[in-house]
Design a protein around this motif. Structure first.
Motif, PDB file in Angstrom:
ATOM      1  N   LEU B 136       0.956  -1.318  -0.113  1.00 24.52           N
ATOM      2  CA  LEU B 136       0.074  -0.032  -0.081  1.00 24.52           C
ATOM      3  C   LEU B 136       1.002   1.138   0.094  1.00 24.52           C
ATOM      4  O   LEU B 136       0.672   2.141  -1.071  1.00 24.52           O
ATOM      5  N   PHE B 137       1.835   1.133   0.613  1.00 22.94           N
ATOM      6  CA  PHE B 137       2.708   2.281   1.016  1.00 22.94           C
ATOM      7  C   PHE B 137       3.553   2.646  -0.230  1.00 22.94           C
ATOM      8  O   PHE B 137       3.641   3.871  -0.882  1.00 22.94           O
ATOM      9  N   ALA B 138       3.974   1.611  -0.878  1.00 23.49           N
ATOM     10  CA  ALA B 138       4.538   1.640  -2.315  1.00 23.49           C
ATOM     11  C   ALA B 138       3.830   2.261  -3.208  1.00 23.49           C
ATOM     12  O   ALA B 138       4.123   3.010  -4.106  1.00 23.49           O
ATOM     13  N   PHE B 139       2.506   1.975  -3.398  1.00 26.51           N
ATOM     14  CA  PHE B 139       1.735   2.317  -4.208  1.00 26.51           C
ATOM     15  C   PHE B 139       1.610   3.929  -4.241  1.00 26.51           C
ATOM     16  O   PHE B 139       1.684   4.726  -5.125  1.00 26.51           O
ATOM     17  N   PHE B 140       1.202   4.347  -2.930  1.00 29.90           N
ATOM     18  CA  PHE B 140       1.025   5.565  -2.524  1.00 29.90           C
ATOM     19  C   PHE B 140       2.432   6.528  -2.970  1.00 29.90           C
ATOM     20  O   PHE B 140       2.394   7.498  -3.578  1.00 29.90           O
TER      21      PHE B 140
END
Lengths: 396, 337
Positions: B136-140
């Motif tokens: 999730l963090f990576a996508f953000f």
């Protein structure tokens, strides 16, 4: 007989696949006594490696799942107790792997790996500080002693220039050398129990032979117990005290080396031995068919669809129990029962089991397996027997 | 072949690349539409004035001669006069480059320091909570526009909390030696200045670090997972080496090559594209200078900035190549057998 070192009872392992649930190991009983070398023999895909992985707690879970059974090491039950399993594995077990090309880290020198094995063997945890030091290549005070110990072991495994090998990367070594290094790594931690998962299959025949000889020497020297997994009956003959014949996740037959190889009772064992090409006998047909589908295994005896002696209404009913016609020689086949003595059983085997292309009517033909002329002809085949090692240093 | 000769070969191979790059940049700048002299002097200037500026800049010479003159000048530290600042481009770059270099280096350091452990944690806990949170963090991280994050961070930490300064590089600058505020303030043993420089750096560097951090985490995760399934991991495990040591020493070292590639690419990319961050944080950096140069068709400045960006790319890749050799002996020995 004292308590066995390692004992597996009624092991069941399932795999969840897209086709459904595969019952890959279906009630395996197995034990290894102290100082004994036991071979598991069977064709590819029969569950030998899964058994080894279960013992070493390296079964991939999921998709694998141990659904039942016990694994005891020196009487201690391990399957239900992962921390104990981890500890026993770290302290007492070692494993030699199949593929020497991929079983060593490509980015560290042999010496570095051996040093880590010596430093950390038996420890299950390591602190961050210690870890940092190790990553930076800090050496402890006992570095010299460790180096000497590594050199001594490599030397015992007949590695030329052991000192130089320590400073080399695995890419710089040949397959045979790497396999020796792997054996050395497994022995470094001073295990009591070794598992060898077809350690010689990836090597050419002359090197195979030397390695088996070396392994045999080390095992005898240290008094280790070993579980040797192989599809190669010739190798099993050379290294094992007892042999388990495995078929489709079940034990088909257990006995001493000579019993299994010279007087096999189970139709599958007979077929397996029969399918070894021999110079002194006519071409045999071997066993027709393939291993069954594990998601829907045959009812009853899993071998019955391929069995020439299958009895309608018997073999496709219940799973056959292990009958014991001779002490320690057990066979899971309805052809036999407990009342039979060894002589009767052998007679039954010789008269009832007939593979296409001729029956195995002369036990002495199969015992010619160990015989050199027979062996040489078998080199190029799957179920082969390595030639005795007169060729030196095949792969340096 | 030893490690030294490997390093030497890598460094030497950078030279022809740089020469080729300089040619490409130089000629591309000459074919840009619009006459730089005319643009500099404005539409009302007389043709004579434009012609004389063109002569002065050497724009009337054949391109090859221009290039040779430029390269000769380059080796003496002369990169031509910038038409917007009226100073030598070399002097401008010496002024602006360290600011961007400092920002990006600190940013990438943050990205590596957080990205690699994030990737490892995600890799070790594949498909579990940690992995999903990391994903999730990576996508953000990759998808959020940096300037927007920058403004949010400014609002939060500078305006509402008041913890960190919103813009600029430093309160009072120490004597200029390297142009890197952190280094200069340390040389001057001015710790107040060092703290101030650090405080000014935190927000822009962190904003800049987000996207590469996400990249690095994803790359580390996937190569870690791949590497962790290799046979040697089982072999080491059964030889009694603790899992943590296997993960952080053995697996990390061999899975690091992929991460290194990403680091080098991102580093080179950032040096040319920190523009938006520099605008939002009023950071007197080279990216801002370069964009201004392009908008003004300031031909010498364009060539100068592009050349520096290209050089940083080359050096970053060279360093990474050398590090490949360190991390993986197979590279040094010319591939697997």
């Amino acid at each position: 007989m004292s308590d066995p070192l390692l004992e597996i009872s009624d092991l069941h392992v399932d795999f969840n696949t897209y086709d459904g649930r595969s019952k890959v190991i279906n009630g395996v009983d197995l034990h290894v006594d102290e100082g004994e070398t036991v071979a598991i023999v069977g064709e590819s895909g029969c569950g030998k490696s899964v058994t080894a992985e279960t013992i070493m707690s390296m079964l991939p879970q999921p998709p694998g799942e141990i659904t039942g059974g016990e694994l005891r090491y020196r009487g201690e039950e391990l399957l239900g107790d992962p921390p104990a399993h981890k500890r026993v594995k770290a302290e007492s077990m070692g494993m030699i792997f199949q593929d020497p090309m991929t079983s060593l880290s490509p980015v560290f020198t042999v010496g570095e790996m051996m040093r880590d094995v010596l430093t950390y063997n038996g420890k299950t945890e390591v602190g961050w500080l210690e870890l940092g030091k190790s990553v930076l290549g800090r050496r402890g005070a006992d570095e010299k002693a460790m180096r000497e110990r590594s050199i001594e072991l490599l030397d015992r495994l007949q590695i030329p220039d052991p000192e130089g090998v320590l400073d080399r990367y695995p890419v710089e070594l040949s397959g045979g050398m790497r396999q020796r290094v792997l054996i050395a790594m497994a022995l470094l931690g001073e295990p009591e129990f070794l598992i060898a998962d077809e350690p010689t299959t990836a090597l050419d025949v002359t090197v195979q032979d030397q390695l088996i000889e070396l392994l045999r020497e080390q095992i005898d020297r240290e008094g280790l117990s070993m579980l040797y997994i192989t599809h190669n009956l010739g190798v099993a003959r050379r290294i094992a005290d007892r042999i388990y014949v495995m078929y489709a996740g079940e034990i088909a037959e257990v006995g001493t080396r000579d019993e299994i190889l010279d007087e096999p009772l189970h139709p599958y064992s007979r077929g397996l031995i029969d399918s070894i090409p021999k110079l002194t006998a006519f071409q045999r047909e071997g066993i027709d068919g393939l291993l069954p589908d594990y998601t829907e295994p045959p009812q009853g005896c899993r071998f019955h669809p391929r069995c020439p002696a299958a009895m309608d209404g018997v073999c496709d009913g219940e799973k056959p129990p292990l009958y014991e016609p001779a002490d320690g020689h057990q066979v899971a086949c309805y052809l036999y029962d407990d009342q039979m003595n060894a002589q009767d059983a052998l007679e039954v085997a010789q008269t009832e089991i007939e593979f296409e292309g001729g029956s195995l009517d002369h036990p002495e033909v199969s015992s010619s397996l160990g015989d050199e002329t027979a062996a040489e002809s078998a080199d190029r085949t799957e179920m082969n027997e390595p030639t005795s090692g007169q060729t030196d240093g095949g792969n340096r | 072949m030893g490690f030294k000769s490997y390093v030497l070969r890598r460094i030497l191979s950078g030279i022809p690349v740089f020469i080729g790059l300089s040619m490409l940049i130089f000629f591309l700048a000459r074919v840009l539409p619009g006459d730089p002299a005319r643009l500099a002097l404005g539409p009302r200037a007389s043709d004579e004035a434009v012609q004389s500026l063109r002569d002065q800049m050497g724009l009337n010479d054949p391109v090859v001669v221009q290039y040779l003159n430029y390269m000769a000048g380059l080796f003496q530290g002369d990169m031509g006069i910038s038409l917007t600042t009226n100073r030598n481009v070399a002097a401008d770059l010496v002024y602006f480059f360290p600011a961007t270099f400092e920002l990006i280096t600190v940013g990438m350091t943050i990205a590596v320091l957080f990205g690699v452990p994030l990737g490892i944690i995600a890799g070790q806990n594949k498909d579990r909570f940690e992995d999903n949170a990391g994903r999730l963090f990576a996508f953000f991280g990759v998808s959020m526009p940096a300037f927007w994050v920058a403004i949010l961070l400014q609002l939060l930490f500078a305006f509402y909390m008041g913890w960190l300064p919103a813009t600029g590089r430093i309160a009072t600058a120490p004597p200029r030696i390297t142009g890197l505020m952190l280094v200069d303030s340390l040389i001057a043993t001015d710790f107040a200045a060092f703290r101030s420089a650090l405080a000014h750096l935190v927000l822009p560097a962190f904003t800049l670090a987000l996207a590469p951090m996400a990249d690095i985490a994803r790359m580390t995760r996937s190569s870690f997972i791949e590497e962790f399934n290799k046979d040697y991991v089982h072999a080491l495990e059964t030889s009694g080496i603790p899992a943590k040591l296997i993960a952080y020493k053995y697996v990390l070292k061999s899975s690091f090559a992929a991460t290194l590639t990403i680091i080098a690419l991102d580093y080179g990319f950032l040096i040319g594209s920190a523009f938006l961050i520099e605008i939002v944080f009023a950071w007197p950096g080279m990216a801002r200078y370069g964009v201004t140069a392009i908008l003004e068709n300031d031909i010498n400045a364009i060539v100068g900035v592009t050349l520096v960006v290209g050089l940083v790319y080359i050096i970053a890749n060279m360093v990474v190549d050398i590090m490949y050799g360190y991390f993986d002996p197979r590279v040094r020995y010319g591939g697997d057998e």
